[in-house]
Design a protein around this motif. Sequence first.
Motif, PDB file in Angstrom:
ATOM      1  N   UNK A 189       0.924  -0.855  -0.056  1.00  0.00           N
ATOM      2  CA  UNK A 189      -0.284   0.122   0.052  1.00  0.00           C
ATOM      3  C   UNK A 189       1.000   1.297   0.122  1.00  0.00           C
ATOM      4  N   UNK A 190       0.520   2.138  -0.773  1.00  0.00           N
ATOM      5  CA  UNK A 190       0.886   3.680  -1.167  1.00  0.00           C
ATOM      6  C   UNK A 190       0.294   4.549  -1.070  1.00  0.00           C
ATOM      7  N   UNK A 191       1.261   6.214  -0.255  1.00  0.00           N
ATOM      8  CA  UNK A 191       0.131   6.992  -0.521  1.00  0.00           C
ATOM      9  C   UNK A 191      -0.223   7.461  -2.179  1.00  0.00           C
ATOM     10  N   UNK A 192      -1.897   7.856  -2.135  1.00  0.00           N
ATOM     11  CA  UNK A 192      -2.254   7.651  -3.422  1.00  0.00           C
ATOM     12  C   UNK A 192      -2.065   8.152  -4.686  1.00  0.00           C
ATOM     13  N   UNK A 193      -2.042   7.863  -5.748  1.00  0.00           N
ATOM     14  CA  UNK A 193      -0.799   8.338  -7.042  1.00  0.00           C
ATOM     15  C   UNK A 193       0.057   8.151  -6.565  1.00  0.00           C
ATOM     16  N   UNK A 194       0.847   6.964  -5.921  1.00  0.00           N
ATOM     17  CA  UNK A 194       2.245   7.179  -6.253  1.00  0.00           C
ATOM     18  C   UNK A 194       2.238   5.425  -6.495  1.00  0.00           C
ATOM     19  N   UNK A 195       3.065   5.747  -8.020  1.00  0.00           N
ATOM     20  CA  UNK A 195       3.049   4.114  -8.750  1.00  0.00           C
ATOM     21  C   UNK A 195       4.223   3.657  -8.550  1.00  0.00           C
ATOM     22  N   UNK A 196       4.949   3.121  -9.914  1.00  0.00           N
ATOM     23  CA  UNK A 196       6.151   2.618 -10.084  1.00  0.00           C
ATOM     24  C   UNK A 196       6.099   3.939 -11.657  1.00  0.00           C
ATOM     25  N   UNK A 197       5.199   3.868 -12.015  1.00  0.00           N
ATOM     26  CA  UNK A 197       5.140   4.628 -13.259  1.00  0.00           C
ATOM     27  C   UNK A 197       4.817   6.393 -12.901  1.00  0.00           C
ATOM     28  N   UNK A 198       4.374   6.608 -11.795  1.00  0.00           N
ATOM     29  CA  UNK A 198       4.794   7.876 -11.273  1.00  0.00           C
ATOM     30  C   UNK A 198       6.495   8.554 -10.516  1.00  0.00           C
ATOM     31  N   UNK A 199       6.638   7.139  -9.932  1.00  0.00           N
ATOM     32  CA  UNK A 199       8.204   7.085  -9.688  1.00  0.00           C
ATOM     33  C   UNK A 199       9.379   7.793 -11.462  1.00  0.00           C
ATOM     34  N   UNK A 200       8.549   7.154 -12.173  1.00  0.00           N
ATOM     35  CA  UNK A 200       9.197   6.679 -13.145  1.00  0.00           C
ATOM     36  C   UNK A 200       9.469   8.393 -14.135  1.00  0.00           C
ATOM     37  N   UNK A 214      10.597   5.849 -23.125  1.00  0.00           N
ATOM     38  CA  UNK A 214      10.716   4.416 -22.502  1.00  0.00           C
ATOM     39  C   UNK A 214      10.683   2.785 -23.088  1.00  0.00           C
ATOM     40  N   UNK A 215      11.905   2.421 -21.974  1.00  0.00           N
ATOM     41  CA  UNK A 215      11.390   1.248 -22.850  1.00  0.00           C
ATOM     42  C   UNK A 215      11.725   0.262 -21.512  1.00  0.00           C
ATOM     43  N   UNK A 216      10.183  -0.054 -20.947  1.00  0.00           N
ATOM     44  CA  UNK A 216       9.685  -0.311 -19.952  1.00  0.00           C
ATOM     45  C   UNK A 216      10.166  -2.021 -19.782  1.00  0.00           C
ATOM     46  N   UNK A 217      11.065  -3.103 -18.051  1.00  0.00           N
ATOM     47  CA  UNK A 217      10.026  -4.182 -18.621  1.00  0.00           C
ATOM     48  C   UNK A 217       9.388  -4.562 -17.001  1.00  0.00           C
ATOM     49  N   UNK A 218       8.259  -5.885 -17.140  1.00  0.00           N
ATOM     50  CA  UNK A 218       7.812  -5.828 -15.627  1.00  0.00           C
ATOM     51  C   UNK A 218       7.280  -7.300 -16.014  1.00  0.00           C
ATOM     52  N   UNK A 219       7.404  -8.088 -14.606  1.00  0.00           N
ATOM     53  CA  UNK A 219       6.188  -8.596 -14.881  1.00  0.00           C
ATOM     54  C   UNK A 219       4.944  -9.363 -13.703  1.00  0.00           C
ATOM     55  N   UNK A 220       4.707  -8.502 -12.621  1.00  0.00           N
ATOM     56  CA  UNK A 220       3.500  -8.439 -12.094  1.00  0.00           C
ATOM     57  C   UNK A 220       2.681  -7.032 -11.566  1.00  0.00           C
ATOM     58  N   UNK A 221       1.746  -7.427 -11.406  1.00  0.00           N
ATOM     59  CA  UNK A 221       0.755  -6.155 -11.260  1.00  0.00           C
ATOM     60  C   UNK A 221       1.384  -4.762 -10.362  1.00  0.00           C
ATOM     61  N   UNK A 222       2.163  -4.695  -9.659  1.00  0.00           N
ATOM     62  CA  UNK A 222       2.982  -3.555  -9.585  1.00  0.00           C
ATOM     63  C   UNK A 222       3.448  -2.717 -10.583  1.00  0.00           C
ATOM     64  N   UNK A 223       3.253  -3.699 -11.466  1.00  0.00           N
ATOM     65  CA  UNK A 223       4.107  -2.710 -12.881  1.00  0.00           C
ATOM     66  C   UNK A 223       3.360  -2.503 -14.227  1.00  0.00           C
ATOM     67  N   UNK A 224       2.147  -2.934 -14.043  1.00  0.00           N
ATOM     68  CA  UNK A 224       0.886  -2.449 -14.515  1.00  0.00           C
ATOM     69  C   UNK A 224       1.065  -1.242 -14.658  1.00  0.00           C
ATOM     70  N   UNK A 225       0.990  -0.177 -14.008  1.00  0.00           N
ATOM     71  CA  UNK A 225       0.691   1.331 -14.426  1.00  0.00           C
ATOM     72  C   UNK A 225       2.211   2.027 -15.161  1.00  0.00           C
ATOM     73  N   UNK A 226       3.492   0.977 -14.682  1.00  0.00           N
ATOM     74  CA  UNK A 226       4.194   1.635 -14.955  1.00  0.00           C
ATOM     75  C   UNK A 226       4.585   1.732 -17.054  1.00  0.00           C
TER      76      UNK A 226
END
Length: 270
Positions: A189-200, A214-226
């Motif tokens: 759980x993170x603050x509202x609006x805080x995702x991997x996409x926002x940080x990146x 940007x070319x992005x790689x991922x594997x899990x649901x926390x990667x979906x925003x990025x």
Amino acid sequence: MGETPRLIATDIDGTLLRDDRTLSPHTAAVLARISAAGTPVVLVTGRPIRWLKLVYEQLAEPLPAVCANGAVVYDPVADEVLRADPLAPELLAEVARRLRAEVPEVSFAVEIVDSRQMRHEAHYPLRWDADHDAIRAVETPEELLAAPAVKLLARAGEQDPDAFVALVAGALQGLAEATHSSYSGLVEISAAGVTKAAGLAWYCARHGFDSRDVLAFGDMPNDVPMLTWAGRAVAVANAHRAVLEVAHEVTTSNEEDGVAAYLEKVYGVG
């Protein structure tokens, strides 16, 4: 495939690392060659800062990192946190109150001090680094929620992770972000609006890049925003179905150096 991407962003666990949490020498060499040729590589991870050392030891040089699912942007060369976006204590308290009401058996841990330290309830099950100096149990629920936290971790025994995230997100109703990156029923759980996409996105704006670079790689649901934000999104073959659904392309699995294989194809290195 269009223009060659100007920046590479990659998740770590399940994507860059093999299942035994090692980085293959081949992948490390490919990343080093691409970095040396002038294309920046950024690690974008749910991991806390204190877990990066094991990765940096396997790389030719430490890479900048977006940690704690976007809440922390870290410069490893200066050992400096460039940005942190934590949950405030009063928000933590409200999130905990809602989840205890919805899931009476829930237990919590928090990542504090920009994810350099962890505090947890006595009954919270530690899976990996229980003996680390930076980690300790708290005496009271109030102590757990007293400091700003870049991530609140919630467990309630063995749970279906997708169903548990849906339950938590429903209880929070937009008050904070809920996601997961494992199959063990851990909700992050993170603050509202805080995702991997926002940080990146913050990191990229600081260095003159935008999403289409940007070319992005991922594997899990926390990667979906990025992956949704990036100009080109690539899933490893072992990815969660939510990632496979949003990716533009799929490379081979993390066990088969999928990230390196894709980068070799795009950048002509090997």
